[in-house]
Write a protein that holds these residues in place. Structure first.
Motif, PDB file in Angstrom:
ATOM      1  N   ILE A  95      -5.648  -2.019  -6.288  1.00  7.67           N
ATOM      2  CA  ILE A  95      -4.951  -2.402  -7.516  1.00  7.67           C
ATOM      3  C   ILE A  95      -5.646  -1.834  -8.753  1.00  7.67           C
ATOM      4  CG2 ILE A  95      -3.847  -4.458  -6.541  1.00  7.67           C
ATOM      5  CD1 ILE A  95      -6.112  -6.064  -7.958  1.00  7.67           C
ATOM      6  N   ASP A  96      -6.602  -0.909  -8.516  1.00  4.64           N
ATOM      7  CA  ASP A  96      -7.301  -0.281  -9.642  1.00  4.64           C
ATOM      8  C   ASP A  96      -6.611   1.018 -10.075  1.00  4.64           C
ATOM      9  OD1 ASP A  96      -7.941   0.831  -7.235  1.00  4.64           O
ATOM     10  OD2 ASP A  96     -10.088   1.060  -7.637  1.00  4.64           O
ATOM     11  N   VAL A  97      -5.345   1.145  -9.712  1.00  5.46           N
ATOM     12  CA  VAL A  97      -4.492   2.247 -10.195  1.00  5.46           C
ATOM     13  C   VAL A  97      -3.218   1.592 -10.707  1.00  5.46           C
ATOM     14  CG1 VAL A  97      -5.406   4.036  -8.647  1.00  5.46           C
ATOM     15  CG2 VAL A  97      -3.559   2.534  -7.857  1.00  5.46           C
ATOM     16  N   PRO A  98      -2.430   2.302 -11.535  1.00  2.00           N
ATOM     17  CA  PRO A  98      -1.196   1.670 -12.037  1.00  2.00           C
ATOM     18  C   PRO A  98      -0.298   1.231 -10.873  1.00  2.00           C
ATOM     19  CG  PRO A  98      -1.654   3.716 -13.222  1.00  2.00           C
ATOM     20  CD  PRO A  98      -2.637   3.656 -12.083  1.00  2.00           C
ATOM     21  N   LEU A  99       0.224   0.019 -10.960  1.00  2.00           N
ATOM     22  CA  LEU A  99       1.084  -0.475  -9.876  1.00  2.00           C
ATOM     23  C   LEU A  99       2.335   0.375  -9.707  1.00  2.00           C
ATOM     24  CD1 LEU A  99       1.082  -4.387 -10.037  1.00  2.00           C
ATOM     25  CD2 LEU A  99       0.151  -2.874  -8.250  1.00  2.00           C
ATOM     26  N   SER A 100       2.798   0.966 -10.813  1.00  2.00           N
ATOM     27  CA  SER A 100       3.997   1.808 -10.726  1.00  2.00           C
ATOM     28  C   SER A 100       3.781   2.991  -9.785  1.00  2.00           C
ATOM     29  CB  SER A 100       4.365   2.330 -12.118  1.00  2.00           C
ATOM     30  OG  SER A 100       3.282   3.108 -12.635  1.00  2.00           O
ATOM     31  N   TYR A 101       2.516   3.365  -9.573  1.00  2.00           N
ATOM     32  CA  TYR A 101       2.233   4.490  -8.674  1.00  2.00           C
ATOM     33  C   TYR A 101       2.733   4.229  -7.251  1.00  2.00           C
ATOM     34  CZ  TYR A 101      -0.666   7.296 -11.872  1.00  2.00           C
ATOM     35  OH  TYR A 101      -1.129   8.102 -12.899  1.00  2.00           O
ATOM     36  N   TYR A 102       2.881   2.943  -6.908  1.00  2.00           N
ATOM     37  CA  TYR A 102       3.360   2.634  -5.551  1.00  2.00           C
ATOM     38  C   TYR A 102       4.863   2.883  -5.382  1.00  2.00           C
ATOM     39  CZ  TYR A 102      -1.272   0.981  -4.495  1.00  2.00           C
ATOM     40  OH  TYR A 102      -2.629   0.939  -4.290  1.00  2.00           O
ATOM     41  N   ALA A 103       5.535   3.184  -6.493  1.00  2.00           N
ATOM     42  CA  ALA A 103       6.915   3.670  -6.383  1.00  2.00           C
ATOM     43  C   ALA A 103       6.939   5.196  -6.462  1.00  2.00           C
ATOM     44  CB  ALA A 103       7.781   3.081  -7.496  1.00  2.00           C
ATOM     45  N   GLY A 104       5.770   5.797  -6.613  1.00  2.00           N
ATOM     46  CA  GLY A 104       5.713   7.248  -6.787  1.00  2.00           C
ATOM     47  C   GLY A 104       4.623   7.870  -5.945  1.00  2.00           C
ATOM     48  N   ILE A 105       3.552   8.277  -6.600  1.00  3.67           N
ATOM     49  CA  ILE A 105       2.497   9.026  -5.906  1.00  3.67           C
ATOM     50  C   ILE A 105       1.899   8.252  -4.729  1.00  3.67           C
ATOM     51  CG2 ILE A 105       0.791   8.293  -7.635  1.00  3.67           C
ATOM     52  CD1 ILE A 105      -0.637  10.985  -7.191  1.00  3.67           C
ATOM     53  N   LEU A 106       1.836   6.928  -4.817  1.00  2.00           N
ATOM     54  CA  LEU A 106       1.271   6.140  -3.706  1.00  2.00           C
ATOM     55  C   LEU A 106       2.348   5.470  -2.858  1.00  2.00           C
ATOM     56  CD1 LEU A 106      -1.788   4.544  -5.567  1.00  2.00           C
ATOM     57  CD2 LEU A 106      -1.773   6.506  -3.995  1.00  2.00           C
ATOM     58  N   GLY A 107       3.587   5.877  -3.064  1.00  2.00           N
ATOM     59  CA  GLY A 107       4.689   5.298  -2.301  1.00  2.00           C
ATOM     60  C   GLY A 107       5.451   6.374  -1.549  1.00  2.00           C
ATOM     61  N   MET A 108       6.751   6.171  -1.452  1.00  2.00           N
ATOM     62  CA  MET A 108       7.597   7.074  -0.679  1.00  2.00           C
ATOM     63  C   MET A 108       7.519   8.523  -1.171  1.00  2.00           C
ATOM     64  SD  MET A 108      10.724   8.721  -0.753  1.00  2.00           S
ATOM     65  CE  MET A 108      11.916   7.868  -1.792  1.00  2.00           C
ATOM     66  N   PRO A 109       7.618   8.772  -2.483  1.00  2.00           N
ATOM     67  CA  PRO A 109       7.533  10.185  -2.910  1.00  2.00           C
ATOM     68  C   PRO A 109       6.185  10.826  -2.570  1.00  2.00           C
ATOM     69  CG  PRO A 109       8.512   8.824  -4.628  1.00  2.00           C
ATOM     70  CD  PRO A 109       7.957   7.878  -3.599  1.00  2.00           C
ATOM     71  N   GLY A 110       5.126  10.063  -2.654  1.00  2.00           N
ATOM     72  CA  GLY A 110       3.809  10.589  -2.301  1.00  2.00           C
ATOM     73  C   GLY A 110       3.736  10.983  -0.832  1.00  2.00           C
ATOM     74  N   MET A 111       4.241  10.087   0.023  1.00  2.00           N
ATOM     75  CA  MET A 111       4.234  10.387   1.459  1.00  2.00           C
ATOM     76  C   MET A 111       5.167  11.551   1.784  1.00  2.00           C
ATOM     77  SD  MET A 111       1.983   8.681   2.871  1.00  2.00           S
ATOM     78  CE  MET A 111       2.334   9.186   4.559  1.00  2.00           C
ATOM     79  N   THR A 112       6.220  11.689   1.001  1.00  2.00           N
ATOM     80  CA  THR A 112       7.140  12.807   1.201  1.00  2.00           C
ATOM     81  C   THR A 112       6.428  14.132   0.919  1.00  2.00           C
ATOM     82  OG1 THR A 112       8.981  11.401   0.521  1.00  2.00           O
ATOM     83  CG2 THR A 112       9.362  13.777   0.497  1.00  2.00           C
ATOM     84  N   ALA A 113       5.715  14.164  -0.195  1.00  2.00           N
ATOM     85  CA  ALA A 113       4.996  15.389  -0.558  1.00  2.00           C
ATOM     86  C   ALA A 113       3.870  15.674   0.442  1.00  2.00           C
ATOM     87  CB  ALA A 113       4.428  15.251  -1.976  1.00  2.00           C
ATOM     88  N   TYR A 114       3.163  14.630   0.826  1.00  2.00           N
ATOM     89  CA  TYR A 114       2.009  14.794   1.726  1.00  2.00           C
ATOM     90  C   TYR A 114       2.451  15.239   3.121  1.00  2.00           C
ATOM     91  CZ  TYR A 114      -2.331  13.389   4.156  1.00  2.00           C
ATOM     92  OH  TYR A 114      -3.478  13.349   4.909  1.00  2.00           O
ATOM     93  N   GLY A 115       3.391  14.496   3.693  1.00  2.00           N
ATOM     94  CA  GLY A 115       3.880  14.851   5.036  1.00  2.00           C
ATOM     95  C   GLY A 115       4.612  16.180   5.029  1.00  2.00           C
ATOM     96  N   GLY A 116       5.461  16.358   4.030  1.00  2.00           N
ATOM     97  CA  GLY A 116       6.276  17.566   3.981  1.00  2.00           C
ATOM     98  C   GLY A 116       5.452  18.815   3.753  1.00  2.00           C
ATOM     99  N   PHE A 117       4.454  18.713   2.896  1.00  2.00           N
ATOM    100  CA  PHE A 117       3.665  19.917   2.613  1.00  2.00           C
ATOM    101  C   PHE A 117       2.596  20.147   3.669  1.00  2.00           C
ATOM    102  CE2 PHE A 117       0.318  22.352   0.370  1.00  2.00           C
ATOM    103  CZ  PHE A 117       1.051  23.522   0.206  1.00  2.00           C
TER     104      PHE A 117
END
Lengths: 315, 315
Positions: A95-117
């Motif tokens: 929780i030491d990062v913005p919570l909104s990141y879990y809808a983005g870089i630390l959420g589904m879009p993040g996993m999309t970029a990580y897995g996809g790339f």
């Protein structure tokens, strides 16, 4: 459960008026106010739209979740959601990062970029990488991940402001506005005189056709989405698929959920980069659930800059 | 080399009159008669077409080849060829099978089927396999290889006679004539009510579009060729590529040459099946190099049944 006192509260939701074909309009959606019990179980009157969100547990009968837990995952477009299959939610550990990141870089879009790339494209140092919709929720990360590997990366986006972000904020080696390029093949040849090893595909249609002409031998195309095609009655034809034979191109569809087993590996990898400021994440924040319909509609005209978020003011 | 006596002989060749776009016609080609020295080195006057053939060495200055060796590989459409890069030729080791097989099941088409099906598609027992151009040089083998793995396999071809061959000779579980199916999507749904795991793509265009609608989750499409598209000024558009995202489809181009390192493994695998009669191979033999232009033209209208061969009567 008889005799349990139920706290009932207002619950604003975004619902669809009817099945929508073509491009969605704000007038296709309603923001309705219903009421909901904040204790499990209860039932909801309307079915809201759904998508990925960050939420706090207000009540739980599931042993893995308790009141106050923060979670991200598949939720309703509403102030309060009854989640009957909590395995679609992931508990938030950092929780030491913005919570909104879990809808983005630390959420589904993040996993999309990580897995996809990393998983689909198997990038190697020095390879030539092209990302379309490159300033979006996923594209901005793919570009930064590509730089971490030592690739040359060029992105395209649909406005001057977005194009500037790609090079100034995300470290892309080059960027162009696809709307200002009457000949996409020529644009790609300018940025990739040696051709493209990896294409991270977010848009489809004419762009894919132009990319196919510029792929290198054993190139990889990770198909994340084809946003230019979603709202067409009949998708555009892709004419240059024959290129895949001679060039031994691999074109592969995938989704973030294919890689959720790598989620803790991913957060261990990316959170240090976030904290050190070595990976940036740009969000476009709409305030209040009432703004959600306009935010959705804006995605299809490219109005958002970075990951589109809607902040739902829940206590 | 001065003073070496050169044996000079007649050399019939097939040459192109001009660059050909669209469908080739017999009148686009010449059968010319030139002369050639049967000793190395020499020069040829016209440049013939080229392709895969079976040949006998009549003279060699290369230490790996000597007079009388049988070879297969990339050669000219002529009675005698000067081969300056003999690494494009593979020496024939097994002569207890028909020599013509080295232009088919034991040559490039065989390696195409073997590499494309086993390596690109990673088939598993019980999977649903669809092969287009299924009675052709490659397709007939893919179907038989699929049966060896324990797959369910259906093929399509363009005549009643070919369709009959698929089930009677090659052991396909089902077969249909694509020319008699006004709705390819409906035809595929009839033969694959559960959908398709593996599509071995030889034709492209409308067939690929129909297949995409019928692919299963994590389906694989090995793109061997797209013969329906080769001679069009502008290839047809493929409209259903968006299917690759939701279904996590992998579409991959390849060629036989990617798998030549597996050649001896392949012959060890396939020759016993040939000898036991467990794998059949149907050839369509044209007699004499003069028949080569008509044989080539016939490929594009599907006149051939099985692997098209031209027997060149060289001593």
């Amino acid at each position: 459960m008889a005799g349990v006192e139920h706290e009932v509260t207002r619950n604003k939701q975004v619902t669809l008026k009817h099945y929508v074909s073509g491009f969605p309009k704000e007038s296709d959606m309603n923001v309705v106010t219903s009421s909901i019990s904040l204790n499990v179980p209860q039932g909801s009157k309307d079915t809201p739209l759904n998508g990925f969100g960050v939420a706090k547990v207000v009540d739980s009968t599931h042993p893995n979740y308790e009141k106050g837990d923060l979670v991200w995952g598949f939720t309703g477009w509403e102030e309060y959601s009854l989640v009957t299959a909590p395995e679609v939610l992931i508990k938030i550990q950092h929780i030491d990062v913005p919570l909104s990141y879990y809808a983005g870089i630390l959420g589904m879009p993040g996993m999309t970029a990580y897995g996809g790339f990393y998983e689909v494209c198997s990038p190697k140092k020095g390879e030539y990488v092209y990302v379309s919709a490159a300033s979006g929720a996923v594209g901005q990360l793919v570009g930064q991940f590509a730089k971490l590997v030592g690739c040359y990366v060029v992105g395209s986006a649909g406005s001057k402001e977005k194009v500037n972000l790609l090079t100034s904020k995300f470290g892309f080696d080059g960027a162009f506005n696809y709307k200002e390029e009457p000949d996409l093949d020529a644009a790609l040849k300018r940025y990739f005189p040696e051709g493209i090893d990896i294409y991270f595909e977010n848009v489809g249609g004419k762009m894919l056709d132009a990319v196919l002409l510029n792929m290198r031998l054993r190139g990889r195309i990770a198909v994340c989405g084809m946003i230019s095609q979603y709202n067409l009655d009949k998708p555009e034809g892709v004419h240059n698929l024959m290129q895949v034979v001679g060039k031994r191109i691999r074109l592969e569809g995938f989704g973030a959920s294919d890689y959720y087993h790598l989620y803790s590996k991913y957060t261990d990898f990316v959170i240090p980069f976030i904290k050190e400021g070595k990976i940036n994440y740009v969000e476009d924040v709409a305030e209040g659930i009432e703004s959600a319909p306009a935010a959705l509609v804006g995605l299809f005209s490219g109005k958002n800059i970075g990951k589109q978020l809607v902040v739902v003011d829940c206590k």
